[in-house]
Design an enzyme around this catalytic site. Sequence first.
Site, PDB file in Angstrom:
ATOM      1  N   LYS A   1       0.867  -1.181   0.000  1.00 18.66           N
ATOM      2  CA  LYS A   1       0.000   0.000   0.000  1.00 18.66           C
ATOM      3  C   LYS A   1       0.898   1.223   0.000  1.00 18.66           C
ATOM      4  CE  LYS A   1      -4.457   1.067   0.234  1.00 18.66           C
ATOM      5  NZ  LYS A   1      -5.655   0.344  -0.234  1.00 18.66           N
TER       6      LYS A   1
ATOM      7  N   ASP B   1      -7.016   4.314  -4.544  1.00 24.21           N
ATOM      8  CA  ASP B   1      -7.682   4.185  -3.242  1.00 24.21           C
ATOM      9  C   ASP B   1      -8.293   5.563  -2.986  1.00 24.21           C
ATOM     10  OD1 ASP B   1      -7.953   2.276  -0.761  1.00 24.21           O
ATOM     11  OD2 ASP B   1      -7.328   4.153   0.138  1.00 24.21           O
TER      12      ASP B   1
END
Length: 448
Positions: free
Chosen positions: A128, A168
């Site tokens: 991430k 995201d």
Amino acid sequence: MNTTDYLASILNQVAQRNAGEPEFHQAVHEILECLGPVLTRRPEFVEASILERLVEPERQIFFRVPWVDDKGKVHVNRGFRIQFNSAIGPYKGGLRFHPSVNAGILKFLAFEQIFKNSLTSLPMGGGKGGSDFDSKGKSDNEVMSFCQSFMTELSKHIGANSDVPAGDIGVGAREIGYLFGQYKRLRNEFTGVLTGKSLNWGGSLIRPEATGYGSVYFAVEMLATRGESIDGKRCVVSGSGNVAQYTAEKLIQLGAVPLTFSDSHGTIYDPAGIDKEKLDFVMHLKNVRRGRIKEYADRFKAEYREGATPWEVPCDCAFPSATQNELDGGDAKKLLAGGCKLISEGANMPSTPEAVEIFQAAKILYGPGKAANAGGVATSGLEMSQNSMRLNWSREEVDARLLEIMRNIHRNCSETAELYGAPGNYVVGANIAGFTKVAESMLEQGVV
Ligand code: NDP
């Protein structure tokens, strides 16, 4: 040392080594509290120190992101990429641009991603990244300037076979475009280094829809275990971004009635239900005009609740689709009091531990994010496959694969929960199934 003490010692070590990162501690705790029975059955995981290795990211990259605004002023943001675990494939996970972003939040997200990606059955490791950049109020030119600077450093650390980021919060089609353009310019190669790309240059049909659609498919599977269908169900949805929009779209397609949307300023409640035309308005408002959800209430006959979340609206099903810890114990009680029988988490870790406990004690259907929202990354995996083969599957083909993957995840979670004596507990099922595959892979690959 017995298993309980061993797990407590790992948690203690995580807390000490990662001070000031409560979301990361929460995510590790949530996984570890399910693993006792696995470690009892598989002592080789303890002997090989799998947990000690699993909670430490393989690599963390922190960097400076200088960029210039439209007035010529220089700003400096922080950039991050957490390459957490590559046991089952290249690192894979989104980029988040939001002022709240810090190392702890990205570590929680990357840690969750390891198990989510494992559940999809596709070969993807966990990662991430992102930045504390806030795109609200910035011009397209400023967003581009930031993205180009961010990618100038990130490009040194990613690649189609090593680490493949996606979107995201705060990173949608516009940002992926600017990031991809800069990667291509720097590396002089056209590869599938990012997913969520536009259809014109290597994107996959259904990728924008996938997380929201997948969360509804997972809800449909959960309801089926109780002989119920989603048709006619009154649903509350939080957020009004990518995941919330496509959750609402699939709910409408399947005959359910979305009642709410929200953003960081407040919630709209439309007792008449959000139909396709109203949803089109929200998509234009959020994706093109980049306005506030309050405008929905001004346009249609609906209530606007400033500063409120959707959880006090009576409903059959709830789809938290905004951000972490957006639903606490008090909210969980309100949902139960309003008749809610199902939670399917489009967002990552939206329910606090107290809320999860309340849902589980009430024995309602509770689909944790790492299972319920895995459709997004699964379809990113399908985008990677199409890029490698240099071809595009049809909308129907990708959607059919997404549906099949969500059904498989549901089945895998159910069967694993049953095997470990916790039938119907999707938290236990998702955590143990996701973990076991990663742990076995780490064991097979030696001490790395
Ligand atoms: P978007 O940026 O498209 O939308 C986010 C929405 O959530 C916006 O409405 C935003 O409101 C709201 N929101 C964000 N932060 C907060 C906050 N701190 N408090 C209240 N509201 C907030 O993001 P996505 O829809 O892509 O992501 C939503 C969630 O889904 C995240 O948890 C993400 O990690 C998760 N997820 C996303 C996937 C994807 O494919 N996109 C895949 C799997 C999970 P505002 O505009 O006011 O900030």
